[in-house]
Motif scaffolding. Structure first.
Motif, PDB file in Angstrom:
ATOM      1  N   THR A  13       0.809  -1.216   0.000  1.00  0.00           N
ATOM      2  CA  THR A  13       0.000   0.000   0.000  1.00  0.00           C
ATOM      3  C   THR A  13       0.843   1.267   0.000  1.00  0.00           C
ATOM      4  OG1 THR A  13      -0.194   0.084   2.416  1.00  0.00           O
ATOM      5  CG2 THR A  13      -1.896  -1.138   1.215  1.00  0.00           C
ATOM      6  N   ASN A  14       2.118   1.151   0.304  1.00  0.00           N
ATOM      7  CA  ASN A  14       3.008   2.316   0.294  1.00  0.00           C
ATOM      8  C   ASN A  14       4.036   2.245  -0.835  1.00  0.00           C
ATOM      9  OD1 ASN A  14       1.980   3.736   2.549  1.00  0.00           O
ATOM     10  ND2 ASN A  14       2.884   2.175   3.859  1.00  0.00           N
ATOM     11  N   ILE A  15       3.762   1.442  -1.844  1.00  0.00           N
ATOM     12  CA  ILE A  15       4.729   1.217  -2.900  1.00  0.00           C
ATOM     13  C   ILE A  15       5.051   2.486  -3.688  1.00  0.00           C
ATOM     14  CG2 ILE A  15       3.091   0.489  -4.672  1.00  0.00           C
ATOM     15  CD1 ILE A  15       5.179  -1.720  -5.374  1.00  0.00           C
ATOM     16  N   TYR A  16       4.119   3.393  -3.804  1.00  0.00           N
ATOM     17  CA  TYR A  16       4.352   4.612  -4.570  1.00  0.00           C
ATOM     18  C   TYR A  16       4.689   5.796  -3.678  1.00  0.00           C
ATOM     19  CZ  TYR A  16       2.516   1.758  -8.282  1.00  0.00           C
ATOM     20  OH  TYR A  16       2.327   0.744  -9.168  1.00  0.00           O
ATOM     21  N   ARG A  17       5.303   5.508  -2.531  1.00  0.00           N
ATOM     22  CA  ARG A  17       5.764   6.507  -1.573  1.00  0.00           C
ATOM     23  C   ARG A  17       4.638   7.346  -0.984  1.00  0.00           C
ATOM     24  NH1 ARG A  17      11.789   7.640  -2.491  1.00  0.00           N
ATOM     25  NH2 ARG A  17      12.280   5.946  -3.877  1.00  0.00           N
ATOM     26  N   GLU A  18       3.449   6.824  -1.074  1.00  0.00           N
ATOM     27  CA  GLU A  18       2.323   7.434  -0.395  1.00  0.00           C
ATOM     28  C   GLU A  18       1.343   6.315  -0.060  1.00  0.00           C
ATOM     29  OE1 GLU A  18      -0.311   9.923  -2.879  1.00  0.00           O
ATOM     30  OE2 GLU A  18       0.933   9.283  -4.548  1.00  0.00           O
ATOM     31  N   LYS A  73      -4.359   8.024  -1.218  1.00  0.00           N
ATOM     32  CA  LYS A  73      -4.476   8.266  -2.655  1.00  0.00           C
ATOM     33  C   LYS A  73      -5.898   8.010  -3.140  1.00  0.00           C
ATOM     34  CE  LYS A  73      -2.067   7.348  -6.966  1.00  0.00           C
ATOM     35  NZ  LYS A  73      -1.987   8.737  -7.341  1.00  0.00           N
ATOM     36  N   ILE A  74      -6.538   6.983  -2.617  1.00  0.00           N
ATOM     37  CA  ILE A  74      -7.906   6.662  -3.024  1.00  0.00           C
ATOM     38  C   ILE A  74      -8.851   7.820  -2.726  1.00  0.00           C
ATOM     39  CG2 ILE A  74      -9.911   5.208  -2.456  1.00  0.00           C
ATOM     40  CD1 ILE A  74      -7.874   2.906  -2.053  1.00  0.00           C
ATOM     41  N   PHE A  75      -8.620   8.483  -1.591  1.00  0.00           N
ATOM     42  CA  PHE A  75      -9.550   9.515  -1.157  1.00  0.00           C
ATOM     43  C   PHE A  75      -9.048  10.930  -1.397  1.00  0.00           C
ATOM     44  CE2 PHE A  75     -10.812   5.718   1.172  1.00  0.00           C
ATOM     45  CZ  PHE A  75     -12.158   5.689   0.829  1.00  0.00           C
ATOM     46  N   GLU A  76      -8.132  11.109  -2.352  1.00  0.00           N
ATOM     47  CA  GLU A  76      -7.696  12.457  -2.711  1.00  0.00           C
ATOM     48  C   GLU A  76      -8.895  13.265  -3.179  1.00  0.00           C
ATOM     49  OE1 GLU A  76      -4.772  12.060  -5.755  1.00  0.00           O
ATOM     50  OE2 GLU A  76      -3.151  11.706  -4.347  1.00  0.00           O
ATOM     51  N   GLU A 111     -14.651  12.009 -11.954  1.00  0.00           N
ATOM     52  CA  GLU A 111     -15.978  11.489 -11.636  1.00  0.00           C
ATOM     53  C   GLU A 111     -15.955  10.045 -11.145  1.00  0.00           C
ATOM     54  OE1 GLU A 111     -18.668  11.917 -14.889  1.00  0.00           O
ATOM     55  OE2 GLU A 111     -17.999  13.948 -15.305  1.00  0.00           O
ATOM     56  N   GLU A 112     -15.122   9.218 -11.738  1.00  0.00           N
ATOM     57  CA  GLU A 112     -15.123   7.798 -11.402  1.00  0.00           C
ATOM     58  C   GLU A 112     -14.142   7.472 -10.296  1.00  0.00           C
ATOM     59  OE1 GLU A 112     -14.583   5.523 -14.925  1.00  0.00           O
ATOM     60  OE2 GLU A 112     -16.156   6.572 -15.980  1.00  0.00           O
ATOM     61  N   GLY A 113     -13.549   8.476  -9.661  1.00  0.00           N
ATOM     62  CA  GLY A 113     -12.657   8.212  -8.551  1.00  0.00           C
ATOM     63  C   GLY A 113     -11.233   7.937  -8.954  1.00  0.00           C
ATOM     64  N   LYS A 114     -10.872   8.270 -10.206  1.00  0.00           N
ATOM     65  CA  LYS A 114      -9.488   8.081 -10.617  1.00  0.00           C
ATOM     66  C   LYS A 114      -8.973   9.367 -11.229  1.00  0.00           C
ATOM     67  CE  LYS A 114     -10.695   6.124 -15.089  1.00  0.00           C
ATOM     68  NZ  LYS A 114     -10.562   5.016 -15.995  1.00  0.00           N
ATOM     69  N   ASP A 115      -7.652   9.513 -11.191  1.00  0.00           N
ATOM     70  CA  ASP A 115      -7.045  10.699 -11.772  1.00  0.00           C
ATOM     71  C   ASP A 115      -7.267  10.692 -13.275  1.00  0.00           C
ATOM     72  OD1 ASP A 115      -6.078  11.575  -9.348  1.00  0.00           O
ATOM     73  OD2 ASP A 115      -4.169  10.514  -9.561  1.00  0.00           O
ATOM     74  N   LYS A 116      -7.408  11.893 -13.841  1.00  0.00           N
ATOM     75  CA  LYS A 116      -7.581  11.993 -15.290  1.00  0.00           C
ATOM     76  C   LYS A 116      -6.337  11.451 -15.980  1.00  0.00           C
ATOM     77  CE  LYS A 116     -10.653  15.897 -14.902  1.00  0.00           C
ATOM     78  NZ  LYS A 116     -10.866  17.316 -15.101  1.00  0.00           N
TER      79      LYS A 116
END
Length: 119
Positions: A86-91, A96-99, A104-109
């Motif tokens: 869960t910390n593989i990307y240094r966060e 990250k899920i709740f940024e 709209e769909e809960g993911k970065d563009k």
């Protein structure tokens, strides 16, 4: 390994020789090696291997309690890997899920999941 014996006898023989060279007393005794094999088998999710190495560990002097503790160590390592990724990307993935800047769909563009979630 009957299919290897039939299809690739040299490979089957090499595999057997590897087993023979490893599963004997050395720097680690046979019981310890079989307990390691049990833990590895649990992590690889091979029930046949767990059964086989458990019986071999018992034959080498392992107790049911030692085998149970071996399995619990494998369970701990498995659980720890789930926390670690869960910390593989240094966060933290939860953060990250709740940024707040999600689409709209809960993911970065412009970002897609690596599997089935691609547009």
């Amino acid at each position: 390994m009957s299919f290897l014996d039939e299809m690739l006898p040299e490979t089957a023989e090499a595999f057997g020789q590897m087993r023979s060279s490893i599963f004997k007393d050395g720097y680690l005794d046979l019981k310890t090696k079989e307990l390691i094999a049990i833990a590895s088998s649990v992590l690889m999710r091979c029930q046949f291997c767990v059964d086989t190495h458990s019986q071999r560990a018992i034959a080498a002097g392992a107790t049911k309690e030692e085998i149970a503790e071996t399995i619990s160590v494998a369970m701990f390592v498995s659980a720890g890997t789930q926390i670690g990724w869960t910390n593989i990307y240094r966060e933290n993935i939860y953060d990250k899920i709740f940024e707040k800047d999600k689409g709209e769909e809960g993911k970065d563009k412009g970002e897609d999941c690596c599997c089935c979630c691609k547009d």
